[in-house]
Structures are given as C-alpha cells and as structure tokens.
Design an enzyme around this catalytic site. Structure first.
Site, short mmCIF file in Angstrom:
data_model
loop_
_atom_site.label_atom_id
_atom_site.label_comp_id
_atom_site.label_asym_id
_atom_site.label_seq_id
_atom_site.Cartn_x
_atom_site.Cartn_y
_atom_site.Cartn_z
N ASP A 132 -7.42 18.93 -13.83
CA ASP A 132 -7.73 17.60 -14.35
C ASP A 132 -7.38 17.63 -15.84
O ASP A 132 -8.06 18.27 -16.64
CB ASP A 132 -9.23 17.31 -14.13
CG ASP A 132 -9.64 15.93 -14.64
OD1 ASP A 132 -8.97 15.39 -15.54
OD2 ASP A 132 -10.66 15.39 -14.16
N ARG A 191 0.85 -1.19 0.00
CA ARG A 191 0.00 0.00 0.00
C ARG A 191 0.89 1.24 0.00
O ARG A 191 0.69 2.18 -0.75
CB ARG A 191 -0.95 0.01 1.21
CG ARG A 191 -1.62 1.37 1.41
CD ARG A 191 -2.88 1.35 2.26
NE ARG A 191 -2.85 0.44 3.37
CZ ARG A 191 -2.17 0.60 4.51
NH1 ARG A 191 -1.44 1.68 4.69
NH2 ARG A 191 -2.23 -0.31 5.46
N LYS A 241 -8.72 6.67 -19.44
CA LYS A 241 -9.02 7.21 -20.77
C LYS A 241 -7.79 7.10 -21.67
O LYS A 241 -7.36 6.00 -21.94
CB LYS A 241 -9.53 8.65 -20.63
CG LYS A 241 -10.53 8.85 -19.48
CD LYS A 241 -11.86 8.15 -19.69
CE LYS A 241 -12.74 8.08 -18.45
NZ LYS A 241 -13.02 9.32 -17.77
N TYR A 268 -16.31 17.34 -14.60
CA TYR A 268 -16.72 15.94 -14.81
C TYR A 268 -17.83 15.56 -13.81
O TYR A 268 -17.74 15.88 -12.62
CB TYR A 268 -15.50 15.03 -14.63
CG TYR A 268 -15.81 13.57 -14.71
CD1 TYR A 268 -16.16 12.98 -15.92
CD2 TYR A 268 -15.75 12.76 -13.58
CE1 TYR A 268 -16.46 11.62 -15.99
CE2 TYR A 268 -16.04 11.40 -13.65
CZ TYR A 268 -16.39 10.84 -14.86
OH TYR A 268 -16.69 9.51 -14.93
#
Ligand SMILES: *Cc1c(COP(=O)(O)O)cnc(C)c1O
Length: 378
Positions: A170, A46, A195, A98
């Site tokens: 972003d 992690r 994407k 978004y």
C-alpha cells in the site's frame, strides 16, 4: 520519460478525434456492437470505460507496472486484491496497517476464513517466522500511520520470492512520485487515491498496479466480477489531480522540512516521527527506497490537554481524517483513528494521548508555523 513528464504525458492523453487536450469524460454505460461480439474494445462500462482506462494506463506508467485498475475507493481496491485469495489462505500484514484494512480483514474477510497475521514487517526475521505452509502473500505499508515505521522493500521482496508469496504494498503515504515499490520487487501496488493522488479532498478512489500479465488478468477478473469500479467523472478528476502530483509533492516536501525545523526547536514538542529525519528508526531504509520523506509528521505535544488546546486554537490546520490534500490537516490518533485500541496497548505502540499527526499542505509555511505557535500558547 522523466518522472514529472510522465505525470503529464503518461497513459493516454487527450482525444484523437477532436484534438481535445484533456481526456473526455465518457459518461456512458454501454457501447454499440456492429455484430455480436464485434466492438471497438468497449462493451459495458463495468468491464471497461475509456476515461477510466486512460487513468488506469496513467497509474500503470507512473508506478512502472504491467497494468493498472481503478476502483471506487481505496478500500474497494484492497478488497478486490484480497479477493484473489481463498478460504484457508494465510496473509501476513504489517501490524500497524491502515485501520480500514485491519477492520476489513478482521471483521469481514474473517467470515470467509482468510487467515491473517499482523507482524512488525520492519523486522525481516519476524516476517520469516510468521510464514506458514498456507501463506500466500505479504501485505506491507511503508511508511505506516501514525508512527511512520519503515519496511525494507528489497528485503521483503526477497523473502516473498523465496517462499513464492505475492508481495503487496500500500503506497498511499509515499505516492509514486517518491516511491515505486515495483522497482524493488513488489508484485502489486495499491493506493488510496483519495489522498495525495487526487490531492484536493474532492474524490474518493482506489488504484491498483500489478507487475505481471497473470496478475493483470486475475485482478481484472475480480474487478469485472465484483464491480467496485470508479466512475468516469471521478476518473477524470483523478487524472487532473495526478498532473500536478510532482509540483505538489515537491512543495509539500519543502514546507514539511521547514515545519520540521520549527518543531525541532519548539519547547513543547518532543519525539518527532518523520522518515526523512536521520534520527528516525527507519531512516536509512527509507532513503534507499524513497526519493522524499513525504508530508506526514507525527509528534508529541506532551499531553491530551495540549493536544486539545492545539485543536481548539488552530486556524489553518483542519481537524479531519484523511491526508495528502492541498490544505494542511491535523488529527489526534489516540482519539480518532486509534481510539478503539486499549490505552495500554496504544502506549506500548507509542501512540500517546499527546501524539498529533499532521499532513502538511500547500499554504505558506510561515503561516503554518505562526498558527502552531499561537495555538500552543493558547
Ligand atoms: C485512506 C487509506 C486507505 C483507504 O482508502 P479509502 O480511499 O479511504 O477507501 C487505505 N490505505 C491507506 C494507507 C490510507 O491512508
């Protein structure tokens, strides 16, 4: 190192020990310590994993930042960055941000008293007017979805600096191949790597790049504390995708330009939104800060009926949420991503019932044009 070379030779490449040219997938959760606290840089996956770290170094290099971080999705990345803030802080967001980001701040983070304003960030004056004593950050998308509105990165960075605010961008739509917000003064750059960076519709991931050691420490602290990390398999898939980002984006750009010239002469198509067109409202700003227009186009086919006809008859455009893949995708914002917005408000925004959004892929563009032609004829 030039851009295309960086995609191949940036970050950490290969494996010293074996000579493997591709970074191995370290499918491991924990690491042997020689004595308490004596380890080779990794304690627990992690906190850090070598495959994920190779990806993090790569995105850091291609965005030109100080450190990179990989998360389990774009939303996990955005959530983790917003966890840098606390109850009572105020953040200014691009108004057509978004949908998932809007939902996160409006329906989840509101429970923690994070104050937000949604502002037309393409207008610098509107940003300034929205600044309050408790404002801590400006969060921008450029271009936006689906109307591809453009925010001036340099101007926004100046406003942020003047008021001591963190400037977050972003950069999913432009990709680091065309646009590097840190060069224009951004502090944090985010990606839905699902994407264009992944590019093959086969991985969900998020990436963050920061421009200072302090932000690197702060973001890693949240990453390790909240634990929304990307696994080694997906980290590897993403590095594989990023290697071809340059050729994909160049080819998508060429296909998009060719498809645009077809759309411009089509009698059933009106109002085309594309930042690379000189007629686009944000064109002049976009070309100052981005090297390409990208592969997203929105345009009006006149009515909901025409949009329906398109969707029914198209063969090569896949009806799907998402974007930035090798296959061309199409969506109807009024019925899909923006369905929850009332019709009148949608109309005000320019999101008509006949508005369609396409993400141009890597097919032969002549097939894409023929497909559209036949689908609109019905
Ligand atoms: C898809 C998307 C996101 C969310 O990313 P996920 O990987 O789906 O969680 C965030 N911002 C933009 C601009 C996106 O297109």
């Amino acid at each position: 190192m030039r851009r295309k070379t960086k995609l191949i030779h940036g970050g950490i490449t290969g494996d010293e020990q074996t000579g493997a040219v591709s970074v191995p997938i370290y499918q491991v959760s924990t690491y042997k310590q020689d004595g308490v606290g004596q380890h080779k840089g990794y304690e627990y996956s992690r906190t850090g994993n070598p495959t994920r770290y190779a990806l993090e170094e790569l995105i850091k290099d291609i965005e030109g930042g100080v450190a990179g971080f990989a998360f389990g999705s774009g939303m996990a990345a955005i959530t983790s960055v917003l966890m840098l803030y606390k109850s009572g802080d105020h953040i200014i967001f691009t108004d057509d941000v978004y949908g998932g980001t809007y939902r996160l701040v409006s329906n989840v983070l509101d429970r923690f008293n994070l104050e937000v304003s949604f502002v037309d960030t393409s207008n610098g004056e509107a940003i300034k007017e929205a600044i309050q004593p408790n404002t801590k950050a400006i969060y921008v998308e450029t271009p936006t979805n689906p109307l591809l509105k453009i925010t001036d990165l340099t101007e926004t960075a100046e406003i942020a600096k003047e008021h001591d605010l963190t400037f977050i961008v972003d950069n999913t739509f432009s990709t680091p191949y065309w646009q590097n917000p840190i060069d224009f003064g951004a502090d944090i750059v985010l990606h839905s790597a699902t994407k264009y960076l992944g590019g093959h519709s086969d991985v969900v991931a998020g990436l963050v790049v920061v421009n200072s050691d302090q932000l690197a420490k702060d973001v890693h602290f949240v990453l390790n504390s909240a634990g929304a990390v990307l696994g080694p398999q997906d980290s590897w898939l993403l590095m594989r995708g990023i290697k071809t980002l340059g050729v994909r984006m160049e080819e998508i750009e060429a296909n998009t330009k060719s498809f645009l010239s077809f759309l411009e002469t089509h009698p059933q198509v009106s109002t085309i939104y594309y930042p690379g067109l000189t007629s686009h409202a944000g064109h002049d700003t976009h070309v100052k800060q981005a090297r390409g227009g990208g592969g997203m186009i929105s345009f009006d086919v006149g009515s909901a009926e025409n949009a329906d006809k398109l969707l029914r008859n198209l063969r090569y455009f896949t009806l799907a949420e998402s974007l930035g893949a090798v296959e061309s995708l199409i969506s109807v914002p009024a019925k899909m991503t923006h369905a929850s917005i009332p019709r009148e408000r949608r109309a005000e925004l320019g999101i008509t019932d006949g508005l369609v959004r396409v993400s141009i892929g890597l097919e032969d563009v002549e097939d894409l044009k023929e497909d559209f032609e036949q689908a609109l004829r019905g």
